[in-house]
Each structure stands twice: as C-alpha cells, then as structure tokens.
Design a protein around this motif. Structure first.
Motif, PDB file in Angstrom:
ATOM      1  N   CYS A   1      40.141   0.084  -2.832  1.00 23.73           N
ATOM      2  CA  CYS A   1      39.333   1.179  -3.339  1.00 23.73           C
ATOM      3  C   CYS A   1      40.160   2.025  -4.291  1.00 23.73           C
ATOM      4  CB  CYS A   1      38.853   2.047  -2.179  1.00 23.73           C
ATOM      5  SG  CYS A   1      37.919   3.488  -2.675  1.00 23.73           S
TER       6      CYS A   1
ATOM      7  N   ALA B   1      36.812   0.404   1.673  1.00 22.29           N
ATOM      8  CA  ALA B   1      35.971  -0.343   0.749  1.00 22.29           C
ATOM      9  C   ALA B   1      36.011  -1.831   1.057  1.00 22.29           C
ATOM     10  CB  ALA B   1      36.412  -0.089  -0.695  1.00 22.29           C
ATOM     11  N   HIS B   2      37.184  -2.347   1.382  1.00 23.06           N
ATOM     12  CA  HIS B   2      37.298  -3.757   1.751  1.00 23.06           C
ATOM     13  C   HIS B   2      36.478  -4.049   3.001  1.00 23.06           C
ATOM     14  CE1 HIS B   2      40.126  -7.315   2.941  1.00 23.06           C
ATOM     15  NE2 HIS B   2      39.043  -7.746   2.323  1.00 23.06           N
TER      16      HIS B   2
ATOM     17  N   GLN C   1      38.332 -14.183  -2.443  1.00 24.39           N
ATOM     18  CA  GLN C   1      37.763 -12.908  -2.832  1.00 24.39           C
ATOM     19  C   GLN C   1      38.854 -11.875  -2.944  1.00 24.39           C
ATOM     20  OE1 GLN C   1      35.095 -12.625   0.450  1.00 24.39           O
ATOM     21  NE2 GLN C   1      36.463 -11.358   1.640  1.00 24.39           N
TER      22      GLN C   1
ATOM     23  N   ARG D   1      32.836  -4.370   2.096  1.00 23.37           N
ATOM     24  CA  ARG D   1      32.560  -5.650   1.436  1.00 23.37           C
ATOM     25  C   ARG D   1      32.520  -6.797   2.444  1.00 23.37           C
ATOM     26  NH1 ARG D   1      35.916  -3.436  -2.956  1.00 23.37           N
ATOM     27  NH2 ARG D   1      34.600  -3.222  -4.808  1.00 23.37           N
TER      28      ARG D   1
ATOM     29  N   GLY E   1      39.444  -5.950  -2.393  1.00 21.28           N
ATOM     30  CA  GLY E   1      38.545  -4.808  -2.485  1.00 21.28           C
ATOM     31  C   GLY E   1      39.231  -3.483  -2.345  1.00 21.28           C
TER      32      GLY E   1
ATOM     33  N   LEU F   1      29.160   0.255  -4.468  1.00 21.87           N
ATOM     34  CA  LEU F   1      29.679  -0.975  -3.873  1.00 21.87           C
ATOM     35  C   LEU F   1      28.578  -1.681  -3.082  1.00 21.87           C
ATOM     36  CD1 LEU F   1      33.040  -1.240  -1.936  1.00 21.87           C
ATOM     37  CD2 LEU F   1      30.947  -2.119  -0.936  1.00 21.87           C
TER      38      LEU F   1
ATOM     39  N   GLU G   1      26.260  -5.368  -3.672  1.00 25.55           N
ATOM     40  CA  GLU G   1      26.054  -6.428  -2.681  1.00 25.55           C
ATOM     41  C   GLU G   1      24.581  -6.586  -2.321  1.00 25.55           C
ATOM     42  OE1 GLU G   1      28.320  -8.422  -1.823  1.00 25.55           O
ATOM     43  OE2 GLU G   1      30.062  -7.364  -2.644  1.00 25.55           O
TER      44      GLU G   1
ATOM     45  N   HIS H   1      30.972   4.275  -2.799  1.00 26.03           N
ATOM     46  CA  HIS H   1      30.511   3.433  -1.693  1.00 26.03           C
ATOM     47  C   HIS H   1      29.069   3.000  -1.909  1.00 26.03           C
ATOM     48  CE1 HIS H   1      33.750   5.362   1.098  1.00 26.03           C
ATOM     49  NE2 HIS H   1      34.242   4.430   0.322  1.00 26.03           N
TER      50      HIS H   1
ATOM     51  N   ARG I   1      28.942  -8.457   2.376  1.00 26.76           N
ATOM     52  CA  ARG I   1      28.933  -9.474   1.317  1.00 26.76           C
ATOM     53  C   ARG I   1      28.011 -10.632   1.688  1.00 26.76           C
ATOM     54  NH1 ARG I   1      34.324 -10.412  -1.132  1.00 26.76           N
ATOM     55  NH2 ARG I   1      33.484  -8.933  -2.650  1.00 26.76           N
TER      56      ARG I   1
END
Length: 502
Positions: A118, A206-207, A113, A210, A116, A236, A240, A233, A214
């Motif tokens: 941002c 952001a990561h 993946q 996720r 992520g 994002l 998901e 956000h 996720r």
C-alpha cells in the motif's frame, strides 16, 4: 489532569489486556481473568507479568488487590514468584486447543501476483500539491523514531540463529516463529483468541484485502464499509469488482443495525478512521450476532489499536467470535510503512483458501524481516517501542488540543484520545477555506470530505484530518505553529468569530 493509562504503561513490564467482570469484587474478577488468560494460552508459560503497581494503575484497582491476586495464583500453582525474577506464568504444559481437527489445504498454483504494498495513504490532493514545509497529512508514524538499534540487534540475532531451511522455499503462511510470536502478543495485548496456524503473514492491509477479494476466491461482495474511510481501499476493492455499501456513522461508530444482505462488513472498531470514535459495546455485539445469523464475516481493521491515551485500549472485536471475525493488522503505524509486514487472524475455514490465493513465493513478505520482527516481539523490544511512541503521540495530541484552545477556541478535536491523527471539526462551509489557508502557510493536510464514501446519505461534516504523528519531534512545533496561525486567521474571518463545534 488525572494521570492516564499511557503514563503507567511506560513503566517496566508489558502491556496486558484483561477484562474484569463478574460477581465477587475486583480481586475475584482479576484472579478469574488471569486464570482464563493462562488456561487459554494467551499468557504462555514463562511470561513475566507486570509489577503490582503497574498493573494496578493500568486496571484502576488497588495495589493490594493485584498483590493478593498474584499470591492466590502462586499458591494455586498458576504463577511463580522468585526474588529478582518477578512474577511469571508457571512452566506447565498448556496445549492449544485444536481448531477443528483439519490441516489447512496447501496453496494451489496460481498466477504470480504483486504483494500489493500500500502506498503512503494520502488523499486526492497528493497529486499536484503545492510545495509545503510542514507535513501534517495522516498515514505514517514519526519515521525518525524507528528503533534502528533494536531492529538491528533483532535482525542480527535472527540471522545468526536462523536454521538452514530459512534460506530455501518457505511456508506461504509465514515463518512459524513470527506466527507464534504474533499469536502470543495479540492475545496478551489485544485479547485476540487464536493459534499460530490461523495466522497468515502478508505485506500489509492492502495486500490482505487483495488476498481476500481477488477473483472472489475467498470472499465476495457486496461489502459493507464505514461511510468515512480511505478512498484507496475503496478503489482497491472496486478494481476487484467488489461493490461497497456505506454505513452511516455517529459518536458510537457505524450503524451496524442497518446491515442487511451484504456478504461481509469492514470496520475499524478500536478507533474509527478517520472520524475517531470507537464502536460502542452494544454495536460490537450486534455485528457479531449479524454475522452468526447470516453466515457472514466481519473484517476488523485493527487500525492503531495499540495507541489509546485516555485509558487502556478496548480488546479486539475478534475475541467475541474468532469464527466470525477476520482481524487484520500490520506494523505500518507502530514501526514503519517501510517494514512490509502484516497479518490476518483467520477463522479456520478460510486458512486454506487464503493460502491458495497467496500463491507464488514472489508475493510473500521477506523471511528475514519476519524473523527480525519475531525476535523484536519476543525480546520485549517491540513493547518498549510501542509504549515509548504512545507517550510521544499522546504528548503531541495534548499540545494540539491546548494550542487550539488558546488560539482557535471555536475549533475542537473530535473523537477519543487515540491514534496518530485527529479530526478538527469546522463550522459548516469552511473546510475548503481551511485547507487553502493551511497550504498558504506551507502546511500539507487533508479535508475530511476526501474520505467520505460517494454513495453515503449521512450528513456531511466539515473538518481537517491532521496527522500529528508524521513530523519528526524537532519539526512538530513549527508545524503546529503554522497550522494554528492558519486556523486563527480563519476564525477571525468568520462572522462573530464562528460557532463552537463539539
């Protein structure tokens, strides 16, 4: 004007979060707080404490109170004091208390993946924005102030001292050097209660979101969020499959008493983004009680928690219950968004699941950057940079407030004196005109409406979100002049000069 905490913090010494409470007066409270900080491991052996005068100014107590407290703890063996070396935590064995006696599960093999990263946090006006000369959009620090020399020195030291295993497959939780440095720093500055094995390094906020949401692997919705926040956000989370439920805001922060059956809540308690208020103490306690009662979790976005100018920053919400709060932070505001490093401080039960979600090595942050940041923190260079930038941003905010008072007195800055941006409250119905007036003078900024949750029922407020940290130092004066010119013209066009907004 009274000298603020930020001015005192500029002096020699590191930031230190202490809560003075309980019976027995200020001296007894300070002794108890320092003992607790050492006993819990927040202040590690060998840590140098601030000088008497600096800590006294930070805490608002007499210098003799600090001197007496230090002397008492030296006599008891908690501290040591030597000429030329200052006052330090005594070298003693203080093992961290184990979390729950189990080792985090190894990460399961999952599909690769992206980390992520941002993008620069901007509003919808980013696309198709007219050419501008002055960038006052929120989202970044003054990137010209990046501590290049200190970073280079830390990078060189880290590279020179790095063991061979650094260049092989690593730990998905992050380098132990960085996790140890973060645990000590967050405990000292933000009052966080954790151990290195509860910290997972990521590439930014952001990561972290996720990884947590996720595929419903760690957390699932619905997720309560503040009625104003970054649309990126929300997008994002929607990608998901997470439904967000807005909580109305007032001057005391989010209305957490309205939480119901949500599985988690995301808050910015130190400095609400973007409206600017802190979460009131009663609501801080109430949201933790809600999480305990329902078996849920609070996500604490420690958004610019180190940048408060009128007083010492309030400690992290996480300290109230480390088993019910996930604290998420990064260096995107304190250093640069180009340094893709962040962290999650996790309850023990989530560590294994987060590592499993992290998966393949391609999603990990650069090991060498992790080592450089660990050295930057451990050497004290990170503290010095944050204090220097705190002083700079405080000065810019003061200049903004003074300029508005002189040239557009019917527009005020709302929220506490903190952070890297300010919200200018406008008379009703004038936000669109104000944004256009600013663009007409070459100023790029965002309207407050762009951050409003589409499903909230709280009353809308007109305003401008001004990123006073974004321009370089030499460019800020011209940007402020252009902004005030636009607002001055706007106020002149209002009936009777407009209405004062508080």
């Amino acid at each position: 004007m009274a000298e603020s905490w930020v001015n005192h913090a500029e002096r020699i010494g590191s930031d230190l979060h202490l809560e003075l409470s309980g019976p027995g007066g200020r001296r007894a409270a300070l002794i108890a707080a320092l003992r607790d900080a050492v006993r819990s491991g927040r202040l590690a052996p060998g840590t140098r404490l601030p000088p008497y005068r600096s800590l006294a100014a930070d805490l608002g107590v007499a210098r003799n109170t600090v001197a007496d407290a230090y002397a008492e703890l030296v006599a008891e063996g908690w501290l040591t004091a030597r000429q030329g070396s200052g006052t330090r935590v005594a070298e003693r064995t203080l093992p961290l208390r184990p979390a729950a006696g189990r080792t985090p599960a190894p990460p399961a093999a999952v599909a690769p993946q992206a980390p992520g990263a941002c993008p620069r946090a901007r509003g919808p006006r980013e696309a198709g924005l007219r050419p501008t000369r002055h960038d006052l959009r929120q989202g970044t620090p003054d990137v010209s102030a990046f501590p290049r020399s200190a970073w280079l020195a830390s990078y060189r030291r880290a590279l020179h001292q790095a063991p061979n295993d650094v260049f092989g497959p690593g730990d998905p939780a992050g380098r132990p050097e960085l996790r140890a440095a973060l645990a000590a720093y967050l405990a000292r500055v933000r009052g966080v209660r954790t151990e290195p094995n509860r910290i997972v390094v990521c590439s930014g906020f952001a990561h972290a979101l996720r990884l947590l949401f996720r595929g419903g692997g760690v957390l699932r919705g619905p997720l309560a969020v503040e009625a104003y926040g970054l649309p990126f956000h929300r997008e994002l989370l929607a990608a998901e499959g997470v439904r967000t439920v807005p909580l109305a805001l007032d001057e005391h922060g989010a209305h957490v008493e309205r939480l119901a059956r949500e599985r988690a809540v995301l808050l910015t308690p130190a400095h609400q983004f973007p409206t600017g208020g802190p979460l009131h103490a009663e609501r801080r306690a109430a949201v933790v009680d809600w999480a305990r009662a329902r078996g849920t979790v609070v996500l604490e976005d420690d958004y610019d928690g180190e940048f408060r100018y009128d007083r010492k920053p309030v400690g992290a919400l996480q300290s109230l219950d480390p088993e019910r709060v996930i604290l998420i932070g990064s260096v995107s505001k304190s250093l640069s968004p180009a340094v893709r490093l962040g962290w999650m401080v996790l309850p023990e039960r989530y560590v294994g699941d987060v590592l499993a979600a992290k998966g393949e090595r391609e999603a990990w942050a650069s090991v060498l950057d992790q080592l450089a940041l660990a050295d930057l923190i451990s050497s004290g260079a990170y503290d010095r940079h944050v204090r220097r930038m705190r002083q700079r941003y405080r000065g810019r905010r003061d200049r903004l407030v003074a300029a508005l008072a002189e040239r557009a007195p019917h527009i005020e800055v709302s929220g506490i004196a903190a952070g890297l941006h300010a919200v200018l409250r406008l008379p009703p119905g004038t936000e669109g005109s104000a944004v256009e007036a600013a663009l007409g003078r070459g100023v790029a900024l965002d309207g407050l409406a762009e951050y409003r949750h589409p499903d909230t029922d709280m009353p809308a407020h007109d305003g401008l979100v001004v990123g006073y940290a974004t321009p370089s130092e030499h460019a800020y004066g011209a940007a402020l002049e252009a902004l005030c010119g636009a607002l001055e013209a706007l106020c002149g066009a209002l009936p009777s000069g407009g209405t004062r907004v508080s």
